[in-house]
Motif scaffolding. Structure first.
Motif, PDB file in Angstrom:
ATOM      1  N   ASP A  14      -7.166  -3.129   0.717  1.00  0.00           N
ATOM      2  CA  ASP A  14      -5.973  -2.303   0.886  1.00  0.00           C
ATOM      3  C   ASP A  14      -5.139  -2.264  -0.396  1.00  0.00           C
ATOM      4  O   ASP A  14      -4.542  -1.217  -0.706  1.00  0.00           O
ATOM      5  N   ALA A  15      -5.098  -3.295  -1.113  1.00  0.00           N
ATOM      6  CA  ALA A  15      -4.288  -3.320  -2.322  1.00  0.00           C
ATOM      7  C   ALA A  15      -4.902  -2.372  -3.343  1.00  0.00           C
ATOM      8  O   ALA A  15      -4.181  -1.642  -4.045  1.00  0.00           O
ATOM      9  N   GLN A  16      -6.180  -2.402  -3.402  1.00  0.00           N
ATOM     10  CA  GLN A  16      -6.823  -1.514  -4.367  1.00  0.00           C
ATOM     11  C   GLN A  16      -6.651  -0.066  -3.939  1.00  0.00           C
ATOM     12  O   GLN A  16      -6.515   0.825  -4.777  1.00  0.00           O
ATOM     13  N   LEU A  17      -6.690   0.123  -2.658  1.00  0.00           N
ATOM     14  CA  LEU A  17      -6.528   1.459  -2.134  1.00  0.00           C
ATOM     15  C   LEU A  17      -5.122   1.972  -2.463  1.00  0.00           C
ATOM     16  O   LEU A  17      -4.952   3.120  -2.879  1.00  0.00           O
ATOM     17  N   TYR A  18      -4.149   1.119  -2.269  1.00  0.00           N
ATOM     18  CA  TYR A  18      -2.778   1.520  -2.596  1.00  0.00           C
ATOM     19  C   TYR A  18      -2.640   1.783  -4.098  1.00  0.00           C
ATOM     20  O   TYR A  18      -1.933   2.706  -4.514  1.00  0.00           O
ATOM     21  N   ILE A  19      -3.300   1.004  -4.873  1.00  0.00           N
ATOM     22  CA  ILE A  19      -3.246   1.198  -6.326  1.00  0.00           C
ATOM     23  C   ILE A  19      -3.918   2.534  -6.666  1.00  0.00           C
ATOM     24  O   ILE A  19      -3.416   3.299  -7.489  1.00  0.00           O
ATOM     25  N   GLN A  20      -5.051   2.767  -6.003  1.00  0.00           N
ATOM     26  CA  GLN A  20      -5.772   4.014  -6.221  1.00  0.00           C
ATOM     27  C   GLN A  20      -4.892   5.196  -5.795  1.00  0.00           C
ATOM     28  O   GLN A  20      -4.826   6.217  -6.492  1.00  0.00           O
TER      29      GLN A  20
END
Length: 167
Positions: free
Chosen positions: A3-9
């Motif tokens: 999820d963190a990477q998704l939010y960053i993306q």
């Protein structure tokens, strides 16, 4: 992906999308508002440049015509000066000829007048000399001739008159 990477993306793509939208809005605003103003200014500037070039060409043409007129006026001025010099020379020659003729005529008149004055002076001198001579002769005759000679001369003259009328 977590999820963190998704939010960053999502944040990165959101940044990219907002940048693209911002650039699109800038391009749209540029084309819609700034570009027509700049194009009108450029068009106006181009017209002014074209007008200035046309005016420059007209002035160059007029300048060439003025140079031709100046050259023509210079030629005319030289011709007028030549004619004036020629006319002045003719007038001077005519005046000199007239003055010479008048002077010669006056000289001839003065010579004639001088001759007349000389002749009159000679005649007066002769008259004076004859008058003096007669005065001297009368005085001398009165002293030399007496009454007896007067009577003889008168008688001789009267006898010549008688012979001439009778004879």
């Amino acid at each position: 992906m977590n999820d963190a990477q998704l939010y960053i993306q999502i944040a990165v793509w959101s940044q990219v999308a907002s940048s693209v939208i911002f650039i699109g809005v800038l391009v749209y605003m540029w084309k819609r508002f700034a570009m027509p103003v700049l194009m009108a200014a450029q068009e106006r500037s181009n017209r002014q440049i074209a007008e200035a070039e046309r005016h420059r060409d007209e002035v160059k043409g007029a300048l060439g015509a003025l140079h031709d007129e100046i050259a023509s006026a210079g030629r005319d001025a030289r011709l007028i000066a030549q004619r004036a010099d020629l006319h002045a020379a003719r007038e001077r020659e005519a005046m000199i000829a007239e003055a010479t003729e008048s002077g010669e005529r006056s000289l001839r008149d003065a010579q004639g007048e001088l001759e007349r004055a000389r002749a009159a002076a000679r005649q007066r001198l002769r008259d004076e000399l004859v008058e003096r001579a007669l005065t001297i002769a009368r005085e001398d005759a009165v002293q030399r001739i007496g009454p007896s000679l007067d009577e003889r001369l008168i008688a001789g003259f009267a006898s010549t008159l008688g012979e001439a009328s009778g004879g």
